[in-house]
Write a protein that holds these residues in place. Structure first.
Motif, PDB file in Angstrom:
ATOM      1  N   ASN A 171      15.776  -6.128  -0.107  1.00 36.58           N
ATOM      2  CA  ASN A 171      15.901  -5.001  -0.827  1.00 36.58           C
ATOM      3  C   ASN A 171      14.468  -4.615  -1.167  1.00 36.58           C
ATOM      4  N   PRO A 172      13.494  -4.523  -0.404  1.00 43.71           N
ATOM      5  CA  PRO A 172      12.090  -4.074  -0.975  1.00 43.71           C
ATOM      6  C   PRO A 172      11.945  -2.823  -1.710  1.00 43.71           C
ATOM      7  N   ASP A 173      12.800  -1.737  -1.567  1.00 46.35           N
ATOM      8  CA  ASP A 173      12.428  -0.751  -1.962  1.00 46.35           C
ATOM      9  C   ASP A 173      13.092  -0.771  -3.650  1.00 46.35           C
ATOM     10  N   GLY A 174      14.042  -1.683  -4.005  1.00 47.43           N
ATOM     11  CA  GLY A 174      14.706  -1.796  -4.934  1.00 47.43           C
ATOM     12  C   GLY A 174      13.669  -2.990  -5.914  1.00 47.43           C
ATOM     13  N   ALA A 175      13.016  -3.880  -5.153  1.00 49.91           N
ATOM     14  CA  ALA A 175      12.089  -4.754  -5.883  1.00 49.91           C
ATOM     15  C   ALA A 175      10.876  -3.798  -6.183  1.00 49.91           C
ATOM     16  N   ASP A 229       0.963  -1.145  -0.015  1.00 49.23           N
ATOM     17  CA  ASP A 229       0.063  -0.057   0.023  1.00 49.23           C
ATOM     18  C   ASP A 229       0.981   1.255  -0.030  1.00 49.23           C
ATOM     19  N   ASP A 230       1.902   1.445   0.670  1.00 50.34           N
ATOM     20  CA  ASP A 230       2.659   2.460   0.628  1.00 50.34           C
ATOM     21  C   ASP A 230       3.319   2.748  -0.767  1.00 50.34           C
ATOM     22  N   TYR A 231       3.872   1.807  -1.413  1.00 47.62           N
ATOM     23  CA  TYR A 231       4.439   1.819  -2.759  1.00 47.62           C
ATOM     24  C   TYR A 231       3.136   2.134  -3.502  1.00 47.62           C
ATOM     25  N   ALA A 232       2.144   1.539  -3.394  1.00 43.27           N
ATOM     26  CA  ALA A 232       1.154   2.067  -4.366  1.00 43.27           C
ATOM     27  C   ALA A 232       0.716   3.715  -4.214  1.00 43.27           C
ATOM     28  N   ALA A 233       1.058   4.187  -3.259  1.00 46.38           N
ATOM     29  CA  ALA A 233       0.696   5.477  -2.841  1.00 46.38           C
ATOM     30  C   ALA A 233       1.900   6.297  -3.287  1.00 46.38           C
ATOM     31  N   LYS A 289      -5.576  -5.382   2.543  1.00 47.42           N
ATOM     32  CA  LYS A 289      -4.287  -4.718   2.022  1.00 47.42           C
ATOM     33  C   LYS A 289      -3.850  -5.190   0.494  1.00 47.42           C
ATOM     34  N   LEU A 290      -2.981  -4.518  -0.030  1.00 49.58           N
ATOM     35  CA  LEU A 290      -2.583  -4.718  -1.263  1.00 49.58           C
ATOM     36  C   LEU A 290      -1.360  -5.649  -1.533  1.00 49.58           C
ATOM     37  N   PHE A 291      -1.522  -6.859  -1.903  1.00 50.85           N
ATOM     38  CA  PHE A 291      -0.224  -7.645  -1.981  1.00 50.85           C
ATOM     39  C   PHE A 291       0.415  -8.001  -3.188  1.00 50.85           C
ATOM     40  N   ALA A 292      -0.415  -7.841  -4.114  1.00 48.04           N
ATOM     41  CA  ALA A 292       0.089  -8.242  -5.650  1.00 48.04           C
ATOM     42  C   ALA A 292      -0.262  -7.363  -6.606  1.00 48.04           C
ATOM     43  N   LEU A 293       0.207  -7.220  -7.649  1.00 50.01           N
ATOM     44  CA  LEU A 293      -0.139  -6.540  -8.916  1.00 50.01           C
ATOM     45  C   LEU A 293      -0.114  -7.663 -10.059  1.00 50.01           C
TER      46      LEU A 293
END
Length: 445
Positions: A325-329, A115-119, A140-144
């Protein structure tokens, strides 16, 4: 040692030091990069080149702080991913075969909420809402979704014109045409599951939507009626009738889907009930046979307004909760959903990278892309926007139910089980998973 020898020795030492420092600097820079690991499914060498040149290289050029390692796991991806996720040793980017795989992983705490990345990346604005809903679990959003797809009927247009046939619009027309093909020693349905046993569910999905209808499928998915209801009995009976009549031929279990597609392109088979992912093979097989491909929505039974386009998500992107490395992913996933990546991948590799962007006005697709593909994707997008779509089993059924459906349908075809027994077990498995909260999100009709 003379002066010349001393000077030469000094130069060698200086040069060695310079080389050593250069090598150490290179290693240090490589170590400074943040690695992103991504396990992918089967891909040919050419397709691996597309991923490398059209996704990885442009991304790392724009983001030099990252290093991307793509590992091709083939048909074993799902099995290996499940084991790795349990131990927390999986890749940063979790690539699954569809939303039904996401819910159990999310429930087990193996996926990171996005969700934070979606925003941050404005995914809520850039992607079609219905697909974001499919990636949610417990709010909560877990996948695209990597791509959205549909099932329909490919056919050999050149063969049809030669024989004066037209693409069928009803099941009655489909069955009459199949009988004509059999009489002419032409296989009605090009099909095979030698390389992918879950291909069985492509035909179950077609039957459920074309015979029972998407409204009934929706009721079953949401628990309003059981899978043993009469519309589903009729659907499975119809699919079994086609099997017993020989529409699928004698080599179903020994043919891959690519071999089956080649049979259709050569005119040895007339039609192929399958998904839009097969568009990637049109340019390979039809020109060499001096033939033209056709594609239409699958015919429907009386009382079912058609054509129905069953909505499917072929694969999804998530970020592992254990990722270093979640930010990179998340940044790489965001690039994949960019206008640039969409245009490049759909130009090179049709049928597998139809990401659900809400606005395609800025996307540039090569002029060499077949008009048939662009028309099919436009029709699918319009059907989704107008709420005229059906449901694919691999997208909307929970995992154990879906797994049983694949094996259970074979038992019916081979005469080892009945429609009633198959549906009873399917319903029992589904109800159990529904109570456990494993059913993927079902968008309202």
């Amino acid at each position: 040692m003379n002066r010349r020898d001393v000077l030469f020795s000094g130069l060698k030492l200086a040069g060695g030091a310079l080389l050593a420092n250069t090598a150490l600097g290179t290693i240090a820079r490589a170590q400074d990069k943040q690695r992103i690991t991504w396990w992918y499914e089967t891909a040919t060498p050419e397709q691996q080149g597309f991923i490398r040149d059209l996704l990885v290289k442009p991304f790392t050029t724009k983001n030099p702080q990252f290093d991307v390692a793509v590992d091709y796991r083939g048909t074993e991806l799902d099995k290996q991913l499940r084991v790795a996720m349990l131990s927390g040793s999986g890749p940063d980017i979790v690539f699954t075969a569809g939303p039904s795989y996401v819910a159990p992983m999310a429930k087990a705490g193996q996926l990171l909420a996005l969700d934070d990345y979606a925003a941050k990346f404005k995914w809520n604005e850039r992607l079609l809402p219905v697909f974001l809903e499919m990636g949610r679990y417990d709010g909560k959003l877990f996948a695209l979704p990597k791509t959205y797809e549909t099932l329909g009927l490919f056919y050999n247009k050149t063969l049809f014109e030669k024989n004066g046939w037209t693409a069928p619009k009803t099941l009655a027309e489909l069955e009459a045409l199949a009988e004509e093909m059999k009489a002419a020693n032409i296989l009605p349905f090009a099909a095979g599951n030698a390389n992918w046993r879950p291909a069985n569910e492509h035909y179950v999905s077609i039957a459920l939507n074309a015979v029972a209808g998407p409204d009934n499928v929706y009721k079953a998915l949401t628990g309003a009626q059981p899978w043993t209801a009469e519309p589903f009995v009729k659907a499975i009976d119809t699919l079994n009738k086609w099997w017993q009549a020989g529409y699928f031929g004698k080599d179903y279990f020994s043919l891959t889907d690519e071999q089956a597609f080649a049979l259709m392109a050569s005119g040895k088979a007339g039609m192929m009930p399958t998904g839009t992912w097969q568009f990637q093979r049109v340019a390979t097989y039809f020109p060499q046979n001096n033939a033209e491909a056709g594609f239409v929505g699958f015919p429907t039974a009386d009382g079912i307004e058609g054509p129905v386009y069953p909505l499917g998500v072929g694969s999804t992107f998530s970020v592992a909760a254990s990722s270093k490395n979640p930010d990179g992913a998340a940044a790489l996933i965001d690039f994949i959903f960019s206008d640039e990546a969409y245009g490049a991948m759909n130009t090179a590799w049709q049928g597998e990278w139809n990401m659900p962007l809400s606005d395609l006005s800025k996307v540039k697709i090569g002029t060499e892309v077949p008009a048939l593909y662009q028309e099919a994707m436009k029709t699918l997008a319009e059907s989704v926007a107008a709420n005229r779509y059906g449901y694919t089993t691999w997208t909307f059924l929970p995992p154990a139910t879906d797994s049983y459906l694949v094996s259970g349908m074979e038992e019916v075809w081979l005469g080892r089980s009945t429609t009633a027994d198959f549906l009873a077990q399917l319903d029992a498995t589904f109800q159990g998973e529904k109570e456990e909260g494993k059913v993927p999100a079902i968008p309202a009709r």
